[in-house]
Design a protein around this motif. Structure first.
Motif, mmCIF file in Angstrom:
data_model
loop_
_atom_site.group_PDB
_atom_site.id
_atom_site.type_symbol
_atom_site.label_atom_id
_atom_site.label_comp_id
_atom_site.label_asym_id
_atom_site.label_seq_id
_atom_site.Cartn_x
_atom_site.Cartn_y
_atom_site.Cartn_z
ATOM 1 N N GLN A 292 0.792 -0.848 0.416
ATOM 2 C CA GLN A 292 0.677 0.298 -0.095
ATOM 3 C C GLN A 292 0.830 1.195 -0.426
ATOM 4 O O GLN A 292 2.005 1.299 0.558
ATOM 5 N N LEU A 293 0.529 1.844 -1.737
ATOM 6 C CA LEU A 293 0.772 3.045 -0.424
ATOM 7 C C LEU A 293 0.194 4.429 -0.766
ATOM 8 O O LEU A 293 -0.629 4.053 -1.422
ATOM 9 N N ILE A 294 1.155 5.942 0.265
ATOM 10 C CA ILE A 294 0.760 6.508 0.493
ATOM 11 C C ILE A 294 0.890 7.688 -0.028
ATOM 12 O O ILE A 294 2.792 7.794 0.872
ATOM 13 N N PHE A 295 0.724 8.995 -1.209
ATOM 14 C CA PHE A 295 1.727 9.545 -0.991
ATOM 15 C C PHE A 295 1.338 11.303 -0.716
ATOM 16 O O PHE A 295 -0.536 11.282 -0.450
ATOM 17 N N VAL A 296 1.704 11.970 -0.096
ATOM 18 C CA VAL A 296 0.606 13.003 1.016
ATOM 19 C C VAL A 296 1.683 14.626 0.026
ATOM 20 O O VAL A 296 2.872 14.646 -0.056
ATOM 21 N N ALA A 297 0.902 15.056 0.253
ATOM 22 C CA ALA A 297 1.130 16.430 -0.878
ATOM 23 C C ALA A 297 1.896 17.638 -0.203
ATOM 24 O O ALA A 297 1.647 16.854 0.915
ATOM 25 N N GLU A 298 2.446 18.429 -0.427
ATOM 26 C CA GLU A 298 2.917 19.033 0.316
ATOM 27 C C GLU A 298 2.231 19.714 1.643
ATOM 28 O O GLU A 298 2.474 20.232 2.689
ATOM 29 N N ASN A 299 1.536 20.371 1.357
ATOM 30 C CA ASN A 299 0.123 21.629 2.328
ATOM 31 C C ASN A 299 -0.431 20.216 2.997
ATOM 32 O O ASN A 299 -0.980 20.347 3.919
ATOM 33 N N GLU A 300 -0.235 18.732 2.718
ATOM 34 C CA GLU A 300 -0.316 17.333 3.663
ATOM 35 C C GLU A 300 -1.754 17.715 3.906
ATOM 36 O O GLU A 300 -3.140 17.023 4.542
ATOM 37 N N LYS A 301 -2.731 18.342 3.211
ATOM 38 C CA LYS A 301 -4.292 17.902 2.544
ATOM 39 C C LYS A 301 -4.937 16.859 1.918
ATOM 40 O O LYS A 301 -5.682 16.476 2.293
ATOM 41 N N SER B 257 6.911 14.922 -13.008
ATOM 42 C CA SER B 257 7.144 16.010 -12.020
ATOM 43 C C SER B 257 6.638 16.583 -13.350
ATOM 44 O O SER B 257 6.657 16.871 -14.484
ATOM 45 N N MET B 258 6.046 17.723 -12.598
ATOM 46 C CA MET B 258 5.557 18.915 -13.531
ATOM 47 C C MET B 258 5.581 20.440 -12.640
ATOM 48 O O MET B 258 4.999 20.669 -12.050
ATOM 49 N N ASP B 259 6.667 20.602 -12.993
ATOM 50 C CA ASP B 259 7.148 22.206 -11.617
ATOM 51 C C ASP B 259 7.200 21.632 -10.327
ATOM 52 O O ASP B 259 7.768 20.677 -9.241
ATOM 53 N N ASN B 260 5.993 22.526 -9.622
ATOM 54 C CA ASN B 260 5.892 22.543 -8.105
ATOM 55 C C ASN B 260 4.983 21.398 -8.010
ATOM 56 O O ASN B 260 4.333 20.852 -6.716
ATOM 57 N N TYR B 261 4.402 20.383 -8.652
ATOM 58 C CA TYR B 261 3.456 19.413 -9.074
ATOM 59 C C TYR B 261 4.046 18.175 -9.668
ATOM 60 O O TYR B 261 4.338 18.012 -10.154
ATOM 61 N N CYS B 262 2.987 17.241 -8.782
ATOM 62 C CA CYS B 262 3.313 16.144 -9.815
ATOM 63 C C CYS B 262 2.155 15.188 -10.420
ATOM 64 O O CYS B 262 1.266 15.132 -9.542
#
Length: 126
Positions: A15-24, A39-44
């Motif tokens: 199980q993979l859990i990816f958390v964004a920078e804002n943690e929301k 990767s797309m600049d500051n996003y993936c």
């Protein structure tokens, strides 16, 4: 040309859990579902399968942070802009200048840069 084959020993899903920078925002999937992360600049952009349908989700954060959150051996960085699930690769072509990985869904290809070529090749020669 290298033909990639999935190994029987890799059937256990993680199980993979990816958390964004804002943690929301989070993305929670099995490692087998993930095709690649781009990767797309500051996003993936996460490209994965859900009930055999291609889904895409964008999370804010650098590729490096999502690479650090990865817990699966078969999911590897292959290019400065890409992380790929090597278990979903069905065909590889290219040369020492760089390979292309062909994924088992809708003719998706992911580039492999020279720096990551040897590591990717080693994975498939196991």
């Amino acid at each position: 040309n290298i033909i990639a084959n999935t190994k029987e020993s890799d059937t256990q899903e993680i199980q993979l859990i990816f958390v964004a920078e804002n943690e929301k925002e989070t993305l929670s999937i099995n490692d087998a579902q993930l095709l690649y992360i781009e990767s797309m600049d500051n996003y993936c952009q996460f490209v994965y399968l859900d009930d055999l349908k291609l889904k895409k989700q964008i999370l804010r954060g650098p590729l490096k942070s999502f690479e650090a959150q990865n817990k699966s051996e078969k999911i590897r960085k292959c290019h400065r802009s890409f992380i790929v699930n090597l278990n979903n690769v069905v065909h590889i072509d290219g040369n020492a200048q760089g390979y292309n990985l062909y994924l088992n869904h809708e003719n998706i290809t992911v580039p492999v840069s020279r720096n990551f070529g040897p590591e990717v090749k080693k994975y498939f020669s196991k």
